[in-house]
Design an enzyme around this catalytic site. Structure first.
Site, PDB file in Angstrom:
ATOM      1  CB  SER A 186       8.996  -9.218   2.671  1.00 25.45           C
ATOM      2  OG  SER A 186       8.311  -7.965   2.974  1.00 25.45           O
ATOM      3  CE1 TYR A 228       3.692 -11.168   3.104  1.00 23.92           C
ATOM      4  CE2 TYR A 228       4.780  -9.298   3.862  1.00 23.92           C
ATOM      5  CZ  TYR A 228       4.595 -10.401   2.670  1.00 23.92           C
ATOM      6  OH  TYR A 228       5.321 -10.107   1.901  1.00 23.92           O
TER       7      TYR A 228
END
Lengths: 451, 251
Positions: B144, B157
């Protein structure tokens, strides 16, 4: 025996996989390699000129057969040669031409081995007269999955499974090949231009039978009225009388002197062969060909193997590699051929090596490619956008016309179409199942297509 | 086997209900893929996902797999590879967590890290070894942009994705020359279940766009893919913004 873990690709340089490359130096070492090659099996490999993944075996073994390259015996009266499977056609020409003999069939490169020539059942410009390579093979010795060596004669089921069997029935160790007598090492060549596809097909149909060798280079970028314009080159081995008196050629009529240029560099920029460059090349190539010329003397290398002069020419396509597409459709399916040529030229595929020829009678090999009809071969850079879907569409046309694509060149066929293209696939699978139940002989091609 | 255009015939999805993974599977089934393994926690959602792909003509099987149970990875995934070659492994599982809750409950923060990072290290290594033994195949890892530089808004995250990203890059280098190809995919904000209700970031994208980028990356044998591609430029600029400025940016 020498062995390395290496990354392997075919001549088109797409889809690399890793295998243990084993280089046997004797028949015993070859047999040992087959017996000990492990759960992912092995596949014989020659000089790596198959375009796709026929001589790759991911995670398994690849037997490099080029170390077994002895010419054992030449029958200079009867015209046969007994040699190892790792001998190249180049080597055979060097040895045989001075004796007045030529290989019965040669493809567009001399750098293929005799074993590979049988495994792919190669064809050449003389297919309409002489058929494919295996037709001229009297017998061969085959190392099978059990480690045994069998003598396989022409006309037996094992012979027909191996001819065109892509190395999946076993490792060919030696072969006896019938040769073609020649008086000189030069070719007498007639060249003519055809203005479009119909003109080309008419000329080939009317006069092909007069020539032993025949091929047409076709400009697939030409559109509209000149779609399919091409240059025909046809000829035969020149007789001694064709050579002028008191020339070097006449004094040494059987001399074999292929020229060789520097190799293409290891790194080439991407996209060198785009539509503009290939379009320019095609224009020049067409214009420079004579409208009609007959009896021109050419060297064997010039006539048969123009690309062999540039070692590693496959690098000009850059890192992305290229895809070779060759199909055949039977006589009576000319419309399908026209449609396909039309689609390729509409699509503007930059192909500068497109070749059309007529095949003669089919060959008995179960997976042999040739059948009576028209065959077109072209190569295209693999990174051309949408090429994968486009070639799938061409496959549909070919299948609908009861034609087929050539496994030695394939790297992308949909497995579902295979049994329609090769009606004897069932027999081939059954024989393999019986001869090699553990699938010792396995290749990326056989995994991909479920051969 | 993959064909000359990098299209796989068989694939294994780790995180079998991932929307990005399923969009990718649909795309690849339209090309050459005929066998799909969906690995995930047994659930009706997993079975529905399998049924949806079966309709497209693929042979789809499911296998029980839990990222939080690394001890079971070897057995579960070994079973898949024993059935036949896998041309593409898509490592697609991951959780976003809830940043404000996770900051206050270290236990739930650890679960995010264990799922996204530890689970990927374990299953990624199991798959890498199997791919290496078969001498070919691609391992595609969904990283990501959040892993590229930690942001105040989702650093838990983001840090787990940073670990995953670094792991996948190193694994790719370790496998260079073995016939196995590792590709790191760095999507930006993707509109999925995971991001429902969140404020949309600039350059937001869809699972279908990520699937397209994965297919193109496989064809080119890319090592890193950004989705959308413009993020490569944006992130290389953001990477050099001083901390004091970066923490005040409205991103």
């Amino acid at each position: 025996m020498p062995a390395d873990t290496v990354s392997v690709t075919g001549w088109g340089r797409t889809a690399p996989t890793t295998a243990l490359l084993i280089r046997p130096r004797s028949y015993e070492e070859a047999a040992a390699a087959v017996r000990e090659c492990g759960p992912r099996g092995g596949i014989p490999r020659g000089l790596g000129r198959a375009y796709g993944d026929a001589a790759q075996n991911a995670g398994g073994a690849v037997f490099d057969m080029t170390g077994l390259d002895r010419v054992h015996a030449i029958d200079a009266d009867g015209g046969t040669v007994l040699c190892d499977a790792g001998v190249s056609l180049h080597r055979l020409m060097e040895v045989l031409l001075p004796l007045g003999w030529f290989v019965p069939v040669t493809p567009g490169t001399r750098y293929v081995t005799v074993g590979g020539a049988i495994g792919a059942d190669i064809h050449g410009k003389n297919h309409h007269v002489s058929g494919s390579f295996a037709r001229h093979v009297l017998s061969f010795e085959l190392l099978t999955a059990d480690g045994e060596i069998r003598t396989v004669s022409h006309g037996t089921p094992l012979f027909d499974a191996t001819a065109g069997g892509m190395g999946l029935t076993g490792v060919i160790l030696t072969a006896t090949v019938r040769l073609q007598p020649v008086a000189t090492s030069l070719m007498s060549v007639d060249t003519e231009r055809a203005t479009d596809l119909d003109d080309l097909m008419a000329r080939l149909t009317a006069t092909d039978h007069r020539y032993r060798y025949s091929v047409a280079w076709i400009d697939l970028l030409a559109r509209g009225a000149s779609m399919g314009r091409s240059v025909l080159t046809r000829g035969d081995h020149a007789p001694l009388e064709a050579l002028a008196e008191r020339t070097r050629a006449r004094r040494a009529p059987l001399e074999f002197r292929p020229g060789r240029l520097p190799a293409a560099p290891a790194w080439m920029p991407e996209g060198l062969l785009g539509r503009t460059t290939v379009g320019l090349f095609n224009e020049l190539w067409y214009r420079k060909a004579p409208r009609a010329r007959s009896g021109e003397l050419q060297r064997i290398s010039t006539f048969f193997h123009p690309l062999d002069g540039v070692p590693h020419w496959n690098r000009v396509y850059g890192r992305g590699g290229f895809v070779q597409y060759q199909f055949v459709v039977g006589y009576g399916q000319e419309d399908a051929l026209r449609r396909i040529v039309h689609r390729i030229s509409q699509r503007r595929c930059p192909s500068f090596l497109a070749v059309l020829k007529r095949f003669g009678e089919g060959d008995p090999g179960w997976l042999s490619f040739p059948m009576p009809g028209w065959t077109l071969a072209l190569d295209i850079p693999a990174n051309l956008p949408g090429l994968d879907g486009f070639l799938d569409e061409l496959d549909e046309e070919v299948t609908a016309a009861a034609g087929r694509v050539y496994l030695a060149k394939d790297s992308r066929l949909r497995p579902e179409l295979l049994s329609a293209m090769y009606p004897r696939l069932g027999d081939f699978r059954a024989l393999r199942e019986e001869l090699d139940p553990r699938s010792v002989f396995t290749s990326d091609l056989s995994r991909r297509l479920g051969l | 086997m993959k064909d000359a255009f990098g299209a796989p015939q068989s694939m294994l999805v780790l995180g079998g209900t991932s929307e990005i993974a399923l969009a990718t599977a649909r795309r690849l089934i339209a090309r050459r893929t005929r066998t799909v393994w969906l690995a995930g926690r047994p659930s009706p959602a997993l079975e529905t996902a399998a049924a949806d792909l079966r309709v497209l003509g693929a042979d789809v099987r499911t296998v029980a797999f839990d990222a939080l149970d690394p001890d079971a990875h070897e057995t579960a995934l070994g079973k898949v590879f024993a059935e036949g070659d896998i041309d593409l492994v898509l490592l697609a599982f991951g959780v976003l967590g809830d940043q404000s809750r996770d900051e206050n409950e270290p236990g739930s923060a650890v679960r995010v890290a264990q799922t996204n990072y530890t689970g990927a290290v374990s299953s990624g290594l199991v798959c890498a070894r199997a791919l290496q033994a078969q001498g070919h195949g691609s391992l595609v890892v969904l990283s990501s942009v959040a892993g590229e530089r930690a942001r105040r808004a989702n650093f838990i995250y983001g840090s787990s994705k940073a670990g995953l990203d670094a792991f996948a890059q190193g694994l790719g280098d370790a496998l260079y020359g073995t016939g196995v190809h590792v590709m790191v995919v760095r999507p930006g904000f993707v509109r999925t279940r995971m991001t429902t209700g969140l404020p949309e970031a600039p350059l937001a994208t869809t699972p279908e766009a990520v699937a397209t980028a994965i297919e193109t990356g496989l064809r080119r044998r890319s090592e890193t893919v950004w989705v959308p591609g413009a993020l490569r430029v944006v992130m290389s600029a953001l990477r050099h913004v001083p901390r004091a400025v970066f923490r005040r940016l409205p991103i």
